[in-house]
Design an enzyme around this catalytic site. Structure first.
Site, short mmCIF file in Angstrom:
data_model
loop_
_atom_site.label_atom_id
_atom_site.label_comp_id
_atom_site.label_asym_id
_atom_site.label_seq_id
_atom_site.Cartn_x
_atom_site.Cartn_y
_atom_site.Cartn_z
N SER A 156 1.27 -1.35 -0.09
CA SER A 156 -0.06 -0.43 -0.17
C SER A 156 0.95 1.19 0.13
CB SER A 156 -0.84 0.21 1.37
OG SER A 156 -0.04 0.16 2.05
N ASP A 157 0.56 2.34 -0.76
CA ASP A 157 0.61 3.77 -0.45
C ASP A 157 0.78 4.10 1.20
OD1 ASP A 157 2.21 5.78 -0.91
OD2 ASP A 157 1.17 6.77 -2.24
N CYS A 158 1.45 4.86 2.17
CA CYS A 158 1.63 4.96 3.22
C CYS A 158 0.37 6.58 3.46
CB CYS A 158 3.09 5.71 4.02
SG CYS A 158 4.07 4.77 3.24
N SER B 66 -2.61 3.51 3.01
CA SER B 66 -3.66 4.14 2.15
C SER B 66 -4.97 3.55 2.98
CB SER B 66 -2.77 2.68 1.40
OG SER B 66 -2.33 3.51 0.26
#
Length: 693
Positions: A259-261, A263
């Site tokens: 995931s992005d940080c 998400s």
């Protein structure tokens, strides 16, 4: 359970259980200790068997601590802690907690140009060479305990690897991000954390997905990172169709999905996708997410399992998962302007808010360069200069016109270094205006009006700018785009200005007029124009309106000519007996295996450097397909970069796969080969090719 845990723990084994190599905080490796007789330490076995053995030894809590980027140690098995998050978009970066520079060991790393400028070189050899240098420096930092081996780069957002492509050996692990259709950061009240991207199946499959597909299938990337936004009503990090269905199912990713940080926290707090964090954790794991940048899975996964929202087996599966010069683009060059002669120029006025900057040159996701060369420093190394900033900063609220004009009027030539910086365009900061900020236009116009010699306008920016006024102003004799050119940007600029290097960059995106931003709602993700609403469409493939400069534009100090040597005029597509298109008129046919097998041809072109200066030239091959299924007006099939001495010729060959290169995506997302006349373009050269049954 064992089969679903393999990919991420396979990477753990490849990265961490390597004897005589130190890593973050110099851990002692499990397989160097009392565990060396365990099956997971037996390097003679295949990775699947070794990972399966390791999974069986982990408790649920131990599995959960490896679901996040800051993975805790598992002391009883000798597994050290590991930080997955490091960055290396254009050089090893200090962004991300996994990498640390040290004044005594590694004080800095090479900072290459921002990738948008490197892309402008259209030189695949350069791309690989930069990747090899960055990965070597990254591996060296790992070897002395200053970095991990997983780098969350490159960024391939639509405008937006393993080092040697070996599936079985890792030098460093790369990550392609942000998946998918991630184009809005913060635009007129629309934020990336809550924005729902509405994308047609056609645009998804022929525009937004192909870069990621290439990353996985061609680049053998170690990881793909899902984005903050939703796509067609579903969070990307919680969409099983995008993650399990496409990345793992269709593309067969040999790695992990991150995931992005953070998400998942965004899904819960910003998008309100579910009413409990445990449901969010379950959704992400079941969708196919392997690693959470952030703390969310570490905090909520156990509760999700106890509530029966997700099975432990799904957690197991999650665990298992020469640059600036070549990129600089010469956009305008009047006769007698560039290159300047360092012997004829006795004084050079260097003016502009970006003329003597350092950190601006390396953009964001940056590291610590060992040394900067600013534009002023690079130019001063060749001739005597006088410097005026002209503006206090790139915002240029009040231009210092009088001082700048005085310097320009006394000089033999002027270099204006203008543009933007991260205060204007950055992650989380979309531009509303694409004109030069503040009074930069005024400064350029006034300085040009009093100059007695060549006026070279240098644009330092990430994106395009509406500089139509300068393009049309005869007093502005040359225009260069340098992107954010990295630590050596000033030296590279000077090489081109003084003719030590022949510019060969080409624009990797179109530059639009300001009026375009007034016609386009940036939350409308449709690629194709809509005459009913006045929506003009996007990119050179579909937009038919005026541009300031267009994708692929770029000049050279030489002239290159193209001559068609060999290309077919007809291509026949084989169809089985009884196919409907044998008895009915069809405008396209499906790209099925039996139709597409061995359906390819070659195009041979002779490229000649007819100028007096050696240089590199990018040969673009474009195609204009028949006007069916909302086809693009033109799209790029490939490019090659060749270096030619004066008067030298070379034959360039392009291989064309009919079902891959001459196909298009129809309105419901099916890939088709359009029947009829396709026009192939190379520069001003055009060749008609008929695809028939």
């Amino acid at each position: 359970m064992a089969s679903s845990v393999f990919p991420i723990l396979a990477i753990f084994i490849m990265l961490l259980f390597q004897p005589n190599v130190s890593a973050q905080n110099s851990p002692v490796f499990a397989c160097d200790l009392d565990f060396k007789n365990f099956t997971f330490c037996d390097s003679s076995l295949d990775v699947q068997t070794r990972v399966g053995d390791l999974v069986k030894r982990l408790t649920l809590q131990e599995k959960i601590v490896t679901l996040v980027d800051n993975a805790s140690s598992i002391d009883r098995l000798g597994i050290p802690k590991y930080e997955w998050w490091s960055e290396a978009l254009h050089g090893v970066s200090y962004v991300g907690p996994g990498t640390h520079f040290s004044s005594s060991l590694v004080p800095g790393a090479t900072s290459f140009p921002q990738v948008i400028l490197t892309a402008a070189s259209f030189n695949e050899t350069l791309f690989k060479t930069i990747g090899q240098v960055v990965s070597t420096e990254a591996r060296a930092m790992y070897n002395v305990g200053l970095a991990g081996l997983t780098f969350w780069s490159p960024n391939i957002n639509i405008f937006v690897t393993r080092d040697d492509g070996d599936k079985h050996r890792l030098k460093v692990g790369a990550c392609c991000k942000h998946y998918s259709a991630y184009d809005v950061d913060s635009w007129k009240g629309f934020e990336r954390f809550s924005f729902n991207v509405v994308v047609t199946k056609q645009d998804m499959d022929d525009t937004y997905q192909p870069p990621f597909r290439s990353c996985v299938l061609d680049g053998n990337v170690a990881s793909v990172m899902c984005s903050f936004n939703q796509v067609n009503g579903k969070p990307t990090c919680g969409d099983p169709d995008l993650l399990t269905g496409v990345i793992r199912g269709e593309w067969k990713l040999n790695g992990y999905i991150s995931s992005d940080c953070d998400s998942l926290d965004v899904m819960f707090k910003n998008q309100h996708w579910e009413n409990t964090p445990e449901k969010i954790a379950a959704d992400a794991l079941k969708a196919g997410l392997d690693l959470n940048c952030g703390k969310f899975l570490g905090q909520h996964t156990e509760a999700a399992i106890k509530a029966g929202l997700v099975k432990e087996s799904e957690v197991d599966r999650a665990l298992a998962r020469e640059a600036a010069r070549q990129g600089i683009v010469l956009l305008k060059n009047s006769v007698g302007s560039l290159p300047l002669s360092p012997t004829a120029i006795k004084s050079l006025a260097v003016i502009g808010p970006n003329a003597n900057v350092t950190k601006t040159m390396i953009g964001n996701y940056e590291g610590t360069p060992c040394k900067y060369t600013t534009p002023l420093q690079g130019l001063t190394a060749s001739v005597a200069t006088v410097y005026q900033a002209g503006c206090a900063n790139v915002a240029c609220g009040t231009a210092q016109v009088d001082k700048a004009k005085k310097a320009a009027a006394a000089a033999d030539a002027v270099v204006l270094v203008m543009g933007s910086d991260l205060s204007i365009e950055a992650e989380g900061r979309d531009r509303i205006n694409i004109t030069l900020p503040g009074q930069q236009n005024l400064l350029i116009t006034e300085v040009a009006s009093v100059s007695k010699g060549p006026v070279i306008l240098v644009i330092m920016s990430g994106g395009g700018m509406d500089i139509q006024f300068a393009k049309e102003n005869p007093k502005v004799t040359s225009i260069l785009w340098v992107g954010f050119p990295g630590e050596a940007g000033g030296a590279a600029l000077a090489d081109i200005v003084f003719g030590q290097y022949n510019p060969s960059g080409r624009l990797p995106m179109s530059w639009y007029p300001q009026s375009y931003t007034e016609k386009v709602n940036m939350t409308n993700m449709n690629m194709r124009p809509d005459p009913a609403t006045g929506y003009p469409g996007r990119t050179y493939r579909f937009y038919k309106g005026d541009t300031v400069y267009t994708f692929g534009d770029g000049l050279s100090y030489s002239e290159f000519r193209h001559h068609l040597v060999k290309a077919p005029k007809f291509v026949s597509v084989p169809l089985e007996e009884g196919h409907v298109c044998r008895s009915s008129k069809c405008k396209s046919i499906d790209t099925v295996e039996q139709t597409c097998k061995n359906l390819a041809f070659n195009i041979h072109l002779r490229v000649t450097n007819s100028g007096t200066m050696g240089g590199s030239h990018t040969v673009f091959l474009f195609s204009s397909p028949p006007a069916v299924h909302g086809a693009p007006q033109k799209h790029m099939l490939g490019f090659q970069k060749v270096h030619l001495a004066p008067r030298q010729q070379r034959v360039v060959r392009f291989g064309v796969d009919v079902c891959k290169d001459l196909s298009l995506v129809d309105e419901v997302g099916n890939r088709k080969v359009a029947l009829g006349q396709h026009v192939l373009h190379v520069g001003s050269l055009k060749h008609s090719l008929t695809v028939r049954i």
